[in-house]
Design a protein around this motif. Sequence first.
Motif, PDB file in Angstrom:
ATOM      1  N   ALA A   1       0.932  -1.257   0.125  1.00  0.00           N
ATOM      2  CA  ALA A   1       0.007  -0.128   0.107  1.00  0.00           C
ATOM      3  C   ALA A   1       0.734   1.334  -0.109  1.00  0.00           C
ATOM      4  CB  ALA A   1      -0.730   0.049   1.085  1.00  0.00           C
ATOM      5  N   ALA A   2       1.919   1.194   0.903  1.00  0.00           N
ATOM      6  CA  ALA A   2       2.727   2.451   0.736  1.00  0.00           C
ATOM      7  C   ALA A   2       3.472   2.872  -0.503  1.00  0.00           C
ATOM      8  CB  ALA A   2       3.684   2.253   1.968  1.00  0.00           C
TER       9      ALA A   2
ATOM     10  N   GLY B   1       4.612   8.388  -7.888  1.00  0.00           N
ATOM     11  CA  GLY B   1       4.241   9.793  -8.499  1.00  0.00           C
ATOM     12  C   GLY B   1       4.750  10.893  -7.650  1.00  0.00           C
ATOM     13  N   ASN B   2       4.681  10.747  -6.380  1.00  0.00           N
ATOM     14  CA  ASN B   2       4.871  11.732  -5.493  1.00  0.00           C
ATOM     15  C   ASN B   2       6.207  11.583  -4.659  1.00  0.00           C
ATOM     16  OD1 ASN B   2       1.990  13.291  -5.816  1.00  0.00           O
ATOM     17  ND2 ASN B   2       1.569  11.141  -5.126  1.00  0.00           N
ATOM     18  N   GLU B   3       7.086  10.746  -5.244  1.00  0.00           N
ATOM     19  CA  GLU B   3       8.325  10.605  -4.603  1.00  0.00           C
ATOM     20  C   GLU B   3       9.166  11.747  -4.025  1.00  0.00           C
ATOM     21  OE1 GLU B   3       7.508   6.950  -7.266  1.00  0.00           O
ATOM     22  OE2 GLU B   3       7.572   9.290  -7.283  1.00  0.00           O
ATOM     23  N   PHE B   4       9.355  12.825  -4.928  1.00  0.00           N
ATOM     24  CA  PHE B   4      10.016  14.117  -4.398  1.00  0.00           C
ATOM     25  C   PHE B   4       9.312  14.797  -3.167  1.00  0.00           C
ATOM     26  CE2 PHE B   4      11.480  18.205  -4.286  1.00  0.00           C
ATOM     27  CZ  PHE B   4      13.187  18.246  -4.483  1.00  0.00           C
ATOM     28  N   ALA B   5       8.371  15.007  -3.392  1.00  0.00           N
ATOM     29  CA  ALA B   5       7.564  15.604  -2.347  1.00  0.00           C
ATOM     30  C   ALA B   5       7.502  14.961  -0.925  1.00  0.00           C
ATOM     31  CB  ALA B   5       6.184  16.018  -2.841  1.00  0.00           C
ATOM     32  N   TYR B   6       7.456  13.702  -1.211  1.00  0.00           N
ATOM     33  CA  TYR B   6       7.237  12.681  -0.039  1.00  0.00           C
ATOM     34  C   TYR B   6       8.572  12.446   0.719  1.00  0.00           C
ATOM     35  CZ  TYR B   6       6.247   8.654   2.905  1.00  0.00           C
ATOM     36  OH  TYR B   6       6.079   7.702   3.793  1.00  0.00           O
ATOM     37  N   ILE B   7       9.552  12.451   0.157  1.00  0.00           N
ATOM     38  CA  ILE B   7      11.079  12.190   0.589  1.00  0.00           C
ATOM     39  C   ILE B   7      11.443  13.222   1.133  1.00  0.00           C
ATOM     40  CG2 ILE B   7      13.319  11.428   0.173  1.00  0.00           C
ATOM     41  CD1 ILE B   7      12.221   9.282  -1.784  1.00  0.00           C
TER      42      ILE B   7
END
Length: 302
Positions: A169-170, A176-182
């Motif tokens: 799930a994670a 698609g949102n890796e940069f913002a998330y990390i």
Amino acid sequence: MHEPQQFHHDMFHHAGVRTHYVTAGTPPADTEDGRTIVLVHGWPQTWREFRLIMGPLAEYGWFVVAPDVRGAGGSSKPEGGYDKQTMARDLKALLDHLGVTKPVTLFGHDLGMLVTYAYATLYPDDVDRLIVAEAPIPGTKVYESVLATTEFSKDPLWHFHFHGAPDNAAEQLIAGNEFAYIRSFYVKLSANPDAIPIPEAEHYVADYTAPGAMRAGIELFRAFEQDARDNQRTLADKGKLGIPVLGIGGTASFFLPVAEQMLSEVAEDVTVQPIEESGHWLAEEQPGKVLQRLREFTRVPA
């Protein structure tokens, strides 16, 4: 940021796993005292988190080894083996390959701390001193207490629950949102949000968006239940660590208030020291203060 010329990159293959590692300083076989310090990064980072302290450590006379753990950076991303004892065995194979025969100093940050702790429990005679920073150790009472926090807004480890969710799930929600998330972790968990600038964040995100990398990183968290069982069994069988253990944490982070109690559950000789004006990302937020603590603990003059 360009790397110092004294950084050397190489690859090591063992048991089907490729480990990318970076070294600085003179290999132990070529020096009289053969002092080695091993730096193990956390999530979501790579060996690069230590780039600001590796050169000075080499200048102090250390042979410095900073691997990408399995699943991260230039290392391979196997389907399994993300329990920390298996990752400690990866590290042991690498050090044997490098000809390190004398006891080493280990410094593990974030989830890298769990690997170095596992290494010290598996190979106590091969470790001179252990430095740990900024993570709870699965299987300890403090770990269970910290994870029991129910106020989401005050829970620094909320992502432990999210990453542990079943059925990938994670990964699906992050895609698609890796940069913002990390990058949100670098900003929210720091005392100085500019300590990991955009170009460095891009380095890390590029590594964690490589094929299989996000899944591998999250598997580190999914292995916590196995890690807890392994840690409890090893503690019951071997007792507490007898080597000196230093816990360091940022004064703006969650770690310091729980560090002494937690480390005293697993080690006999514990010291805890603050890194002032720092959050979670110690070696990038306050590299000079981290170096000072390492020198004091290892009794190496500047």
